[in-house]
Design a protein around this motif. Structure first.
Motif, short mmCIF file in Angstrom:
data_model
loop_
_atom_site.label_atom_id
_atom_site.label_comp_id
_atom_site.label_asym_id
_atom_site.label_seq_id
_atom_site.Cartn_x
_atom_site.Cartn_y
_atom_site.Cartn_z
N ASN A 58 0.86 -1.42 -0.08
CA ASN A 58 0.25 0.01 -0.01
C ASN A 58 0.93 1.15 0.13
O ASN A 58 1.93 1.22 -0.04
CB ASN A 58 -0.92 0.14 1.03
CG ASN A 58 -0.35 0.27 2.68
OD1 ASN A 58 0.66 0.40 2.63
ND2 ASN A 58 -1.10 0.04 3.43
N GLU A 59 0.28 2.38 0.05
CA GLU A 59 0.73 3.77 -0.11
C GLU A 59 1.88 3.80 0.98
O GLU A 59 2.93 4.65 0.92
CB GLU A 59 0.09 4.86 -0.13
CG GLU A 59 -1.04 5.16 0.84
CD GLU A 59 -2.12 6.03 0.53
OE1 GLU A 59 -2.18 7.07 1.33
OE2 GLU A 59 -2.66 6.23 -0.50
N HIS A 60 1.55 3.29 2.23
CA HIS A 60 2.45 3.28 3.27
C HIS A 60 3.88 2.62 3.22
O HIS A 60 4.70 2.24 4.12
CB HIS A 60 1.77 3.31 4.70
CG HIS A 60 0.54 3.96 4.67
ND1 HIS A 60 0.84 5.63 5.14
CD2 HIS A 60 -0.77 3.90 4.40
CE1 HIS A 60 -0.35 6.21 4.92
NE2 HIS A 60 -1.49 5.07 4.68
N GLY A 61 3.99 1.63 2.41
CA GLY A 61 4.99 0.82 2.29
C GLY A 61 4.83 -0.67 2.97
O GLY A 61 5.68 -1.35 3.03
N VAL A 62 3.59 -0.94 3.18
CA VAL A 62 3.14 -2.19 3.94
C VAL A 62 2.66 -3.09 3.14
O VAL A 62 1.75 -2.82 2.17
CB VAL A 62 2.36 -1.78 5.21
CG1 VAL A 62 1.77 -3.00 6.03
CG2 VAL A 62 2.80 -0.75 6.29
N VAL A 63 3.01 -4.39 3.40
CA VAL A 63 2.41 -5.42 2.44
C VAL A 63 1.19 -5.69 2.99
O VAL A 63 0.85 -6.03 4.10
CB VAL A 63 3.34 -6.58 2.33
CG1 VAL A 63 2.77 -7.90 1.66
CG2 VAL A 63 5.03 -6.02 1.81
N ILE A 64 0.15 -5.90 2.05
CA ILE A 64 -1.17 -6.19 2.55
C ILE A 64 -1.48 -7.57 1.62
O ILE A 64 -1.37 -7.70 0.49
CB ILE A 64 -2.12 -5.38 2.05
CG1 ILE A 64 -1.65 -3.92 2.65
CG2 ILE A 64 -3.62 -5.53 2.50
CD1 ILE A 64 -1.93 -3.71 4.26
N GLY A 65 -1.88 -8.49 2.32
CA GLY A 65 -2.55 -9.94 1.76
C GLY A 65 -1.52 -11.01 1.92
O GLY A 65 -1.80 -11.82 1.35
#
Length: 118
Positions: free
Chosen positions: A42-49
């Motif tokens: 995501n836009e915060h550099g966090v891997v989602i999923g």
């Protein structure tokens, strides 16, 4: 979820037969018409999923009394097909309603073979 929240980076993810094999109770998307999606950043550099929830930039790894939990609100923090919410009975029912019936096994066209078996 809007596409603008995803970055151009992608993350490898094992998708096997339209399900995530690392989630033991995850429902199958097979036959629902819903395409399994890979994890995204995501836009915060966090891997989602990815089901690890261990990105160095994640507020979960940088928690303090000053962190406002609302920073993790919104669609950019939810994966469309690899989210714990799919494991609820209500969402599992939604998936099952979308699945194409595969036919009834052991069905005879003119005889009710199950009659008086109970």
């Amino acid at each position: 979820m809007t596409k603008k929240n995803k970055t151009s980076q992608s993350v490898d993810s094992p998708i096997l037969d339209e399900t995530q094999p690392h989630q033991i109770n995850a429902p199958s998307f097979k036959g629902t018409g819903i395409k399994m999606e890979k994890p995204f950043i995501n836009e915060h550099g966090v891997v989602i999923g990815d089901s690890y929830y261990d990105s160095p930039q994640s507020p979960l790894n940088n928690w303090s009394e000053e962190v406002d939990p609302s920073v993790m609100a919104g669609d950019e923090w939810v994966h469309p097909t690899n989210d714990i919410g799919w494991n609820t009975s209500e969402n599992r029912d939604l998936l099952e309603q979308k699945q194409v019936p595969q036919g009834v096994p052991f069905m005879h066209p003119t005889k009710d073979v199950s009659k008086s078996t109970d």
